[in-house]
Design a protein around this motif. Structure first.
Motif: not given
Lengths: 566, 61
Positions: A384, A386, A406, A408, A428-430, A432, A452-454, A477
């Motif tokens: 996790s 950044s 995970n 971000k 495939s993480n978060n 943004s 597969r992120n935001h 996304n």
């Protein structure tokens, strides 16, 4: 003619000449290379290419034949056996086929025999064991079959046996191990069966033992610690079972390769005392338990491979003391805990692979002290936090894979300074925020996977500068805006995957200029207008465009094909 | 007998010292050198052995 043949002096001279001419006639592709092998115009065969003569018992006789790497085809003539004073035969690196002639056993003075890198088949003739002066036997990279003759053990001065990459079957003859003179035994890449005999340590002069890639079974013998002359012990890619014995710690080897077997139990602590190890490879076995912290004592080891086992526990911080380490692969285990801060001390580290474990926590900031780092892979963990800004110091990175974790935060602008990157996989993480335009300056990038992120915001026109790029995957996304027409400049782009975003506008006509583009997915966006229909776009199936209600194309149910067929 | 001595001293190994192994050449350091086994195959690293190095010259430890 009869008179000539009966004359003893002429006979001894012409017999060797005739033997060489017979050899020539069974070779082919000789037009250029054996031009001067011509008994009509030059009967001084000692002057022929690759033929070397010497005075033996007051007669000039052929002692060496060197025809390596001449692209010779055809076969080795049995007439070679008439060159009875040959001390060295080197025919390596040709395209010779057929069998090794039995008559080679008549070359009783032979010391050096190199037939490697050809296409010879059949068995090793038993007559080879008549070569009592032979010291060097290299038959690697042929198609030879049958068992390794145990009669090789009858050659008293044989120092090198290299039979690698053939099709030898059966067991390694046990008699071969009772040879105090043998220094090099290369058997890799055959189909040998049977066990590793406890007798191997009778090879008291051997430094190179390599049986990689055979079908050997059984366990590593307890007596292995007696093989103290070995510098290289490579039994990788066999079917060796059982535990790694404690006695392995008595070996003085620089390379210990046990990978690709079925070894069970724990990594013995004693391995941490083997400071002469340059390479330790225990990967792809069934090893369990923790990584012993004492492995950190291996301060001269350059390559440590423990991947593909079932190792548990955390990564010992002591590994940070392995100051010569350049390759560290711990991937595909069940390791937990954090990536040790101490890895920052590994200034020579070139490849770090921790993928497919259960690591958590964040990437330590001081990983950026590993300035030699070329490949960094933590795919498939539970990491996790950044991306540390200090990553920009890793200027040698070519492969960066943080996928399936995970992570971000934003994708830092500074990533665009890692100019040698060929793979950037943050999928495939978060993550943004916007994709920074600086990614477009990665001119060597081959694969960009941010799926597969935001991520939101538009695709930068600078992506048109990714002139090496082959794969762009931004799917799943929240990207908005339209596709920059500059993407049409990407001549190596094979795959453009943008599905499941919020992209809109027209699909730029310029994309038809992407000559290599063979796979695309624009589905589930808000594209409008008409799908281009020329050039590469004729290849793409309708489902590349589904889920764009206002997009017009040549598929059933498209807004411009309102009439469904019955 | 070196084997016997090792046994008495217990397990473990060390890189060669290379003391006076490079003839008259100085300084003499232990280095890893790759040993080429058979055909060159991509992704297949070479086994490595220790040699003593002085300048561009390698010596047996």
């Amino acid at each position: 003619l009869t008179m000539l043949v009966l004359s003893p002096f002429a006979f001894s001279l012409t017999e060797e000449g005739q033997a060489l001419m017979a050899m020539k006639s069974s070779f082919n592709n000789i037009a250029d290379v054996l031009l001067d092998w011509d008994d009509v115009h030059n009967d001084d065969f000692c002057s022929w290419r690759g033929v070397f003569c010497d005075n033996v018992t007051l007669t000039l006789t052929v002692v060496s034949l060197n025809l390596s790497c001449l692209n010779l085809g055809g076969e080795i003539s049995p007439a070679i056996g008439d060159l009875r004073n040959l001390q060295s035969i080197d025919l390596q690196g040709n395209k010779l086929t057929g069998q090794i002639p039995d008559e080679i056993g008549n070359c009783g003075e032979l010391v050096h025999l190199d037939l490697s890198d050809n296409q010879l088949y059949g068995d090793i003739p038993f007559s080879v064991s008549k070569l009592k002066l032979l010291e060097f036997l290299n038959l690697k990279n042929n198609q030879l079959t049958g068992p390794i003759p145990s009669t090789l053990s009858q050659i008293p001065n044989l120092k090198t046996i290299d039979l690698a990459r053939n099709k030898f079957i059966g067991e390694i003859p046990r008699l071969l191990y009772w040879n105090e003179v043998l220094q090099y035994l290369g058997l890799r890449g055959n189909m040998l069966t049977g066990i590793l005999s406890p007798d191997i340590c009778q090879l008291t002069g051997l430094w190179y033992f390599d049986v990689r890639g055979n079908n050997l079974t059984g366990t590593i013998p307890e007596s292995i610690g007696n093989c103290t002359s070995f510098e290289i012990f490579d039994i990788s890619y066999n079917q060796i079972t059982g535990e790694i014995p404690y006695n392995i710690g008595f070996l003085q080897v620089a390379t210990l390769s046990l990978q690709g077997n079925r070894l069970t139990g724990k990594i013995p602590e004693v391995i941490g005392l083997m400071q002469a190890l340059a390479i330790l490879d225990l990967s792809e076995n069934l090893l369990v338990g923790p990584i012993p912290p004492i492995l950190g004592n291996l301060s001269f080891t350059g390559k440590l491979y423990l991947h593909g086992n079932m190792l548990t526990g955390s990564i010992p911080p002591e590994l940070g003391n392995m100051s010569k380490l350049s390759y560290l692969q711990l991937n595909d285990n069940q390791l937990v805990g954090e990536i040790p801060n101490e890895f920052g001390k590994l200034e020579h580290l070139f490849e770090l692979n921790l993928a497919n474990n259960r690591l958590n926590g964040s990437i330590p900031h001081n990983i950026s002290s590993c300035t030699s780092l070329n490949q960094f892979n933590v795919h498939g963990n539970q990491l996790s936090g950044s991306i540390p800004l200090s990553f920009r110091n890793l200027e040698s990175l070519t492969y960066l894979n943080l996928s399936a974790n995970n992570f971000k935060g934003i994708i830092p602008v500074e990533l665009g300074r890692i100019i040698n990157l060929d793979t950037l996989d943050l999928s495939s993480n978060n993550f943004s925020g916007h994709v920074p335009a600086s990614v477009g300056s990665l001119e060597h990038l081959l694969t960009l996977n941010l799926s597969r992120n935001h991520l939101d915001g538009p695709l930068s026109a600078e992506f048109g500068n990714l002139r090496s790029i082959q794969i762009i995957d931004m799917s799943f996304n929240n990207l908005s805006g339209s596709i920059p027409p500059e993407i049409g400049q990407l001549q190596n782009l094979a795959s453009l995957i943008l599905n499941n975003n919020d992209l809109h506008g027209k699909i730029p006509e310029q994309l038809t200029n992407c000559f290599s583009l063979s796979s695309m997915n624009f589905s589930y966006n808000n594209f409008t207008g008409v799908v281009p229909s020329s050039k590469n776009f004729t290849r793409f199936p309708a489902d590349s465009f589904f889920g764009n209600p206002l997009l017009c194309g040549n598929w059933v149910g498209s807004i411009c094909r309102p009439y469904l067929p019955k | 007998d070196m084997t016997q001595q090792k046994k008495l001293n217990g397990p473990g190994s060390a890189p060669p010292s290379c003391r006076s192994k490079c003839g008259w050449c100085n300084p003499c350091h232990p280095v890893h050198v790759p040993v080429q086994p058979g055909l060159i195959i991509r992704l297949e690293y070479y086994p490595e052995a220790w040699r003593c190095k002085c300048g561009n010259k390698l010596f047996l430890p």
